[in-house]
Design a protein around this motif. Structure first.
Motif, PDB file in Angstrom:
ATOM      1  N   PRO A 159      86.768  27.509 -40.728  1.00 38.89           N
ATOM      2  CA  PRO A 159      85.598  28.280 -40.309  1.00 38.89           C
ATOM      3  C   PRO A 159      85.295  29.529 -41.149  1.00 38.89           C
ATOM      4  CG  PRO A 159      87.363  28.368 -38.642  1.00 38.89           C
ATOM      5  CD  PRO A 159      87.809  27.415 -39.699  1.00 38.89           C
ATOM      6  N   ASP A 160      86.323  30.279 -41.572  1.00 38.05           N
ATOM      7  CA  ASP A 160      86.020  31.576 -42.195  1.00 38.05           C
ATOM      8  C   ASP A 160      85.216  31.467 -43.486  1.00 38.05           C
ATOM      9  OD1 ASP A 160      86.995  32.917 -40.072  1.00 38.05           O
ATOM     10  OD2 ASP A 160      89.021  33.164 -40.899  1.00 38.05           O
ATOM     11  N   PRO A 161      85.656  30.640 -44.441  1.00 36.41           N
ATOM     12  CA  PRO A 161      84.837  30.519 -45.654  1.00 36.41           C
ATOM     13  C   PRO A 161      83.439  29.967 -45.352  1.00 36.41           C
ATOM     14  CG  PRO A 161      86.965  29.396 -45.917  1.00 36.41           C
ATOM     15  CD  PRO A 161      86.887  29.841 -44.501  1.00 36.41           C
ATOM     16  N   ALA A 162      83.327  29.096 -44.344  1.00 37.04           N
ATOM     17  CA  ALA A 162      82.009  28.545 -43.982  1.00 37.04           C
ATOM     18  C   ALA A 162      81.105  29.666 -43.483  1.00 37.04           C
ATOM     19  CB  ALA A 162      82.164  27.467 -42.904  1.00 37.04           C
ATOM     20  N   ARG A 163      81.658  30.532 -42.634  1.00 35.29           N
ATOM     21  CA  ARG A 163      80.868  31.648 -42.086  1.00 35.29           C
ATOM     22  C   ARG A 163      80.417  32.575 -43.207  1.00 35.29           C
ATOM     23  NH1 ARG A 163      85.105  32.035 -37.726  1.00 35.29           N
ATOM     24  NH2 ARG A 163      84.244  30.682 -36.121  1.00 35.29           N
ATOM     25  N   GLU A 164      81.328  32.857 -44.104  1.00 33.35           N
ATOM     26  CA  GLU A 164      81.014  33.774 -45.202  1.00 33.35           C
ATOM     27  C   GLU A 164      79.901  33.189 -46.091  1.00 33.35           C
ATOM     28  OE1 GLU A 164      83.682  35.762 -48.648  1.00 33.35           O
ATOM     29  OE2 GLU A 164      84.560  35.488 -46.652  1.00 33.35           O
ATOM     30  N   TYR A 165      80.032  31.913 -46.399  1.00 29.15           N
ATOM     31  CA  TYR A 165      79.020  31.241 -47.233  1.00 29.15           C
ATOM     32  C   TYR A 165      77.660  31.279 -46.548  1.00 29.15           C
ATOM     33  CZ  TYR A 165      76.600  27.429 -49.709  1.00 29.15           C
ATOM     34  OH  TYR A 165      75.696  26.680 -50.409  1.00 29.15           O
ATOM     35  N   ALA A 166      77.664  30.978 -45.232  1.00 32.01           N
ATOM     36  CA  ALA A 166      76.399  30.909 -44.492  1.00 32.01           C
ATOM     37  C   ALA A 166      75.684  32.265 -44.508  1.00 32.01           C
ATOM     38  CB  ALA A 166      76.642  30.444 -43.057  1.00 32.01           C
ATOM     39  N   GLY A 187      75.466  34.353 -46.848  1.00 33.18           N
ATOM     40  CA  GLY A 187      74.797  34.624 -48.118  1.00 33.18           C
ATOM     41  C   GLY A 187      73.658  33.670 -48.441  1.00 33.18           C
ATOM     42  N   GLN A 188      73.267  32.794 -47.485  1.00 31.14           N
ATOM     43  CA  GLN A 188      72.259  31.777 -47.807  1.00 31.14           C
ATOM     44  C   GLN A 188      70.877  32.133 -47.249  1.00 31.14           C
ATOM     45  OE1 GLN A 188      72.888  29.068 -49.819  1.00 31.14           O
ATOM     46  NE2 GLN A 188      74.716  30.306 -50.105  1.00 31.14           N
ATOM     47  N   PRO A 189      69.818  31.596 -47.886  1.00 33.13           N
ATOM     48  CA  PRO A 189      68.479  31.732 -47.303  1.00 33.13           C
ATOM     49  C   PRO A 189      68.342  30.816 -46.075  1.00 33.13           C
ATOM     50  CG  PRO A 189      68.377  30.468 -49.361  1.00 33.13           C
ATOM     51  CD  PRO A 189      69.805  30.879 -49.168  1.00 33.13           C
ATOM     52  N   TYR A 190      67.435  31.168 -45.151  1.00 36.03           N
ATOM     53  CA  TYR A 190      67.218  30.375 -43.925  1.00 36.03           C
ATOM     54  C   TYR A 190      65.813  29.826 -43.907  1.00 36.03           C
ATOM     55  CZ  TYR A 190      71.745  31.861 -42.448  1.00 36.03           C
ATOM     56  OH  TYR A 190      73.094  32.027 -42.386  1.00 36.03           O
ATOM     57  N   PRO A 191      65.568  28.703 -43.169  1.00 34.07           N
ATOM     58  CA  PRO A 191      66.523  27.901 -42.406  1.00 34.07           C
ATOM     59  C   PRO A 191      67.626  27.317 -43.296  1.00 34.07           C
ATOM     60  CG  PRO A 191      64.263  27.034 -42.191  1.00 34.07           C
ATOM     61  CD  PRO A 191      64.214  28.126 -43.166  1.00 34.07           C
ATOM     62  N   LEU A 192      68.716  26.908 -42.610  1.00 35.37           N
ATOM     63  CA  LEU A 192      69.878  26.352 -43.293  1.00 35.37           C
ATOM     64  C   LEU A 192      70.338  25.132 -42.483  1.00 35.37           C
ATOM     65  CD1 LEU A 192      71.867  27.098 -45.643  1.00 35.37           C
ATOM     66  CD2 LEU A 192      73.207  28.351 -43.954  1.00 35.37           C
ATOM     67  N   ASN A 245      68.659  31.454 -38.578  1.00 37.13           N
ATOM     68  CA  ASN A 245      69.120  32.770 -39.060  1.00 37.13           C
ATOM     69  C   ASN A 245      70.649  32.819 -39.015  1.00 37.13           C
ATOM     70  OD1 ASN A 245      69.862  33.360 -36.291  1.00 37.13           O
ATOM     71  ND2 ASN A 245      67.671  33.702 -35.933  1.00 37.13           N
ATOM     72  N   ALA A 246      71.191  33.920 -39.564  1.00 41.18           N
ATOM     73  CA  ALA A 246      72.647  34.033 -39.718  1.00 41.18           C
ATOM     74  C   ALA A 246      73.350  33.977 -38.364  1.00 41.18           C
ATOM     75  CB  ALA A 246      72.986  35.331 -40.439  1.00 41.18           C
ATOM     76  N   GLU A 284      73.994  22.911 -46.162  1.00 45.07           N
ATOM     77  CA  GLU A 284      73.081  22.642 -47.274  1.00 45.07           C
ATOM     78  C   GLU A 284      71.714  23.271 -47.111  1.00 45.07           C
ATOM     79  OE1 GLU A 284      72.979  18.313 -47.580  1.00 45.07           O
ATOM     80  OE2 GLU A 284      71.064  18.301 -46.534  1.00 45.07           O
ATOM     81  N   GLU A 285      71.055  23.346 -48.232  1.00 47.17           N
ATOM     82  CA  GLU A 285      69.719  23.912 -48.346  1.00 47.17           C
ATOM     83  C   GLU A 285      68.741  23.116 -47.479  1.00 47.17           C
ATOM     84  OE1 GLU A 285      66.650  23.923 -52.189  1.00 47.17           O
ATOM     85  OE2 GLU A 285      68.540  22.850 -52.236  1.00 47.17           O
ATOM     86  N   TYR A 286      67.826  23.829 -46.837  1.00 43.12           N
ATOM     87  CA  TYR A 286      66.785  23.185 -46.025  1.00 43.12           C
ATOM     88  C   TYR A 286      65.669  22.719 -46.957  1.00 43.12           C
ATOM     89  CZ  TYR A 286      63.073  22.750 -42.542  1.00 43.12           C
ATOM     90  OH  TYR A 286      62.057  22.286 -41.750  1.00 43.12           O
TER      91      TYR A 286
END
Ligand code: AMP
Ligand code: GLY
Length: 421
Positions: free
Chosen positions: A125-132, A134-139, A157-158, A184-186
Motif C-alpha cells: 500500500p505505501d508506495p501505491a499511496r505515494e504514487y497516487a 503525485g498523479q493527475p486526476y481522474p485516476l 481526487n487524492a 493507470e492514467e484515465y
C-alpha cells in the motif's frame, strides 16, 4: 465432427447457435450449457474441474472443444484437454495471462511498444499511496487478477484514491485479485471492442463492436457484464482499423510469440480511441459477452473452419463469410441486476426474425424461468444500424418475465456518430 462448447451464458449460446449451422459439425454439446440451448446436448459438469471435463469429453468422443469463459482458461482447461489429445479453440493457461494478469499485459505492452495508458504496479500500500498522490486526476485503479468486470475503480481526487487503496489492501475489496494493483492514467474517447481470431501467428479481426457496460440508460448506474452491443462500431473507421492492426494487433500477436506463448483462440482488444490515437484498455483471452452475440450475427458461415485453423494453423480472412449490415443486441436482465435480484419468474414470448440467446435461465415443469442476472439477449441484423436497433427493440416487447430490465438506449450514441439523429 463432435464439438463441445464450454460455458453457460449468452455468449456460449451464440457460439452454439453459430456452430450448429456449420456443415462440419455432426454433434454439438455444451458443458454445462443452459436450459435454453436447444441446439446442443447439455452435459453436466464444472468447467473449473479440468479432470472432470476431460473425462466427460473423452467419454463422449469429443473431437474439438471451444473453451469460452475466462476462469477455466486461466485455470488451464485447454492445457488439460490438449494433453488428453482433444484439440481446443482457446489459449493455454500461459497465453491466457494476457487477460488474467494486468501486470503481465501491461509489461507486454511496455516491452513491445503497444500504446496503452501510462501505468505503475504495486503489491504493497505505501508506495501505491505515494504514487497516487503525485498523479493527475481522474485516476484509474485496477486489480491485477480476474475480477468479473468489477476490478476497476475510477477516482476523482487524492482523497478518493487513498480510500480506494485502503479498501483494496486493508479491506480486501477485490479479494485475492487485488493483492497487486495497477494504477493507470484515465483515458477518454469512444470505446471499441475488437474480437480477433488468432492462430498464434495470423490474426483475423471480426466486425468491431460497442458494448454498453453500465446498468442504466445514458451510461448511468453500476458496471455490469454488458447490457447491449452494436456492431460494427461507427467510431472505428477503416483508417483507425488499419492503425490498430499495425500498432496494436500484429505487435501483440508477435509479442506473445516472442514470449513463447503464441496466442490461439479469440483475442479481445478493449480499445479507447483517444485524441492521441487508439490505446489498449485491456485484453481478454476470449470472446466477449455480449459482443459475441452481435458479432457472430454478422458471420454467415465458416466459423468451424476458422476455429480449426486457429488451432492447427493457416488461419486466413477468407475462412469466414461475413454479412453486410449491422447488428444490435439488447440484454434483458433481472430487475435489480447487477445488485440483488429475485429469480424463478416464468419467461414467455417467441420473437420472430431475431436471434434469441439465453443466459441465466433454468427449466421448470412449464418452461423456462429466470435464474440469473443477465437472463437473455435479443439480436437483430439489418442493412442499417437504425433498422437493427428498431428490430431488436420490437423483439424485446415480445419477451416477458417479471421485473425484466433492459436499457432503452443501446446504439443511440453510435447513431449520433453516424449522424442519424
Ligand atoms: P477493464 O476491466 O480494464 O476493461 O475496465 C472496465 C471499464 O473501465 C472499461 O471498459 C472502461 O470503461 C473503464 N476503464 C478501464 N481503464 C480505463 C482507463 N485507463 N481510463 C478510462 N476508463 C477506463
Ligand atoms: N463485454 C465485455 C466482456 O466480455 O468482458
Amino acid at each position: 465432427m463432435k464439438v463441445l462448447v464450454i460455458g453457460s451464458g449468452g455468449r456460449e449460446h451464440a457460439l452454439v447457435q453459430a456452430l450448429a449451422k456449420e456443415p462440419g459439425v455432426t454433434a454439438l454439446y455444451a458443458l454445462p450449457g443452459n436450459a435454453g440451448m436447444k441446439e446442443a446436448l447439455c452435459l453436466p459438469g464444472d468447467p473449473m474441474d479440468s479432470p472432470g471435463v476431460v473425462a466427460t469429453a473423452r467419454a463422449q468422443g469429443i473431437q474439438f472443444c471451444v473453451v469460452a469463459p475466462d476462469d477455466p482458461l486461466a485455470n488451464g482447461l485447454v492445457d488439460a484437454l490438449e494433453e488428453a489429445g482433444i484439440p481446443c479453440f482457446g489459449p493455454t493457461r500461459a497465453a491466457a495471462r494476457i487477460e488474467s494478469s494486468k501486470v503481465f499485459s501491461k509489461k507486454l505492452m511496455a516491452d513491445f511498444h503497444i500504446p496503452t495508458a501510462r501505468w505503475a504496479a504495486f503489491d504493497s500500500p505505501d508506495p501505491a499511496r505515494e504514487y497516487a498522490l503525485g498523479q493527475p486526476y481522474p485516476l484509474v485503479i485496477k486489480a491485477d487478477g480476474l475480477a468479473k468486470g468489477k476490478g476497476v475503480l475510477i477516482v476523482q481526487n487524492a482523497e478518493q484514491a487513498q480510500e480506494a487503496l485502503h479498501s483494496i489492501f486493508d479491506g480486501g475489496l477485490f479479494g485475492a485479485s487485488g493483492s497487486r494493483v495497477v494504477i493507470e492514467e484515465y483515458l477518454e474517447g469512444p470505446e471499441v471492442s475488437v474480437l480477433a481470431l488468432c492462430d498464434g501467428q495470423n490474426l483475423v479481426p471480426l466486425p468491431s463492436a460497442m458494448d454498453h457496460k453500465r446498468a442504466l440508460d445514458d451510461d448511468q448506474g453500476l458496471n455490469t457484464g454488458g447490457m447491449g452491443v452494436i456492431a460494427p462500431n461507427p467510431f472505428y473507421t477503416p483508417e483507425i482499423a488499419e492503425r490498430c492492426m499495425q500498432q496494436i494487433f500484429l505487435p501483440t500477436v508477435r509479442a506473445m510469440q516472442a514470449l513463447g506463448h503464441p496466442f490461439r483462440g479469440c483475442l479481445f482488444f478493449g480499445l479507447m480511441l483517444t485524441k492521441d490515437g487508439p490505446r489498449v484498455l485491456e485484453y481478454n483471452a476470449r470472446f466477449g459477452d455480449p459482443e459475441t452475440q452481435a458479432v457472430l450475427a454478422l458471420v454467415e458461415g465458416g466459423l468451424l473452419t476458422a476455429m480449426q485453423h486457429c488451432r492447427f494453423g493457416g488461419l486466413s480472412a477468407g475462412d469466414l463469410r461475413l454479412k453486410q449490415g449491422s447488428a444490435c443486441c439488447v440484454v434483458m436482465a433481472s430487475g435489480g441486476y447487477p445488485g440483488r435480484f429475485n429469480t424463478g419468474y416464468p419467461i414467455t414470448g417467441r420473437p420472430e426474425g431475431v436471434l434469441l440467446h439465453y443466459a441465466g435461465v433454468k427449466q421448470q415443469q412449464d418452461g423456462l424461468v429466470t435464474a440469473g442476472g443477465r437472463v437473455l439477449s435479443l439480436t437483430a441484423t439489418a442493412p442499417t444500424l437504425k433498422q437493427a436497433i428498431d428490430r431488436a427493440y420490437q423483439a424485446t416487447e415480445q419477451m416477458h418475465f417479471e421485473g425484466a430490465h433492459y436499457r432503452r438506449d443501446i446504439g443511440r450514441h453510435a447513431l449520433r456518430a453516424e449522424g442519424v439523429t
